[in-house]
Design an enzyme around this catalytic site. Structure first.
Site, PDB file in Angstrom:
ATOM      1  N   HIS A 156       0.690  -1.154   0.106  1.00  0.00           N
ATOM      2  CA  HIS A 156      -0.096   0.002   0.139  1.00  0.00           C
ATOM      3  C   HIS A 156       0.826   1.266   0.033  1.00  0.00           C
ATOM      4  CE1 HIS A 156       0.926   1.050   4.263  1.00  0.00           C
ATOM      5  NE2 HIS A 156       0.849  -0.194   4.549  1.00  0.00           N
ATOM      6  N   CYS A 157       0.302   2.376  -0.389  1.00  0.00           N
ATOM      7  CA  CYS A 157       0.888   3.609  -0.216  1.00  0.00           C
ATOM      8  C   CYS A 157      -0.271   4.741  -0.034  1.00  0.00           C
ATOM      9  CB  CYS A 157       1.601   3.971  -1.753  1.00  0.00           C
ATOM     10  SG  CYS A 157       0.859   3.843  -3.112  1.00  0.00           S
ATOM     11  N   ALA A 158      -0.287   5.858  -0.163  1.00  0.00           N
ATOM     12  CA  ALA A 158      -1.306   6.696   0.027  1.00  0.00           C
ATOM     13  C   ALA A 158      -2.580   6.626  -0.948  1.00  0.00           C
ATOM     14  CB  ALA A 158      -0.712   8.086  -0.267  1.00  0.00           C
ATOM     15  N   VAL A 159      -2.568   6.343  -2.099  1.00  0.00           N
ATOM     16  CA  VAL A 159      -3.708   5.982  -3.004  1.00  0.00           C
ATOM     17  C   VAL A 159      -3.600   4.697  -3.300  1.00  0.00           C
ATOM     18  CG1 VAL A 159      -4.737   6.706  -5.151  1.00  0.00           C
ATOM     19  CG2 VAL A 159      -3.772   8.488  -3.382  1.00  0.00           C
ATOM     20  N   GLY A 160      -2.512   4.021  -3.629  1.00  0.00           N
ATOM     21  CA  GLY A 160      -2.272   2.670  -4.282  1.00  0.00           C
ATOM     22  C   GLY A 160      -2.257   2.652  -5.562  1.00  0.00           C
TER      23      GLY A 160
END
Length: 143
Positions: free
Chosen positions: A73-77
């Site tokens: 995952h990251c901020a928005v994906g």
């Protein structure tokens, strides 16, 4: 899904062996702009691998553990985490960049930024060169 044109060219080292060129960043962006826009909090984009910032080696080690699942995952994906998943598929499953993009896009809309695309493209070129050398060595050993 729109087709991406892949050009056949001579090996840059002049061996005369035809190789498939890695598409340009613009062509990769065109590929990313095709398909369905699906973006859930967690989408399974490879068996037991969920895209949702981990390294390819960590992902590989974790997925070889029985019953393991991974959420990247990251901020928005859609950019950073997808770039890591693409690199993982290229390194450990020997997919080309185009094949990796197409595989992940079957399950989730992704759009790595231009900087990540350039890095992934360089990785693709590097991995293809390594694979070509392995095949050449294998062929020399058989002769």
């Amino acid at each position: 899904m729109a087709a991406v044109n892949v050009l056949l060219s001579k090996d840059p080292e002049g061996s005369g062996i035809g190789t498939v060129e890695t598409p340009s960043v613009k062509e990769l962006e065109q590929l990313l702009n095709t398909g369905r826009p699906s973006c859930n909090h967690a989408d399974e984009v490879w068996p037991n691998l969920f895209l949702g910032d981990l390294a390819a080696e960590f992902i590989h080690k974790a997925l070889t553990t029985p019953g393991a699942k991974i959420l990247v995952h990251c901020a928005v994906g859609i950019s950073r985490s997808s770039s890591l998943v693409l690199a993982y598929l290229m390194i450990f499953h020997h997919l080309s960049l185009v094949e990796a993009i197409q595989t992940v896009k079957e399950h989730r809309w992704i759009h790595p930024n231009r900087g990540f695309l350039k890095q992934l493209r360089n990785l693709d070129i590097q991995l293809r060169g390594h694979e070509a050398k392995k095949k050449e060595t294998h062929n020399d050993q058989q002769n």
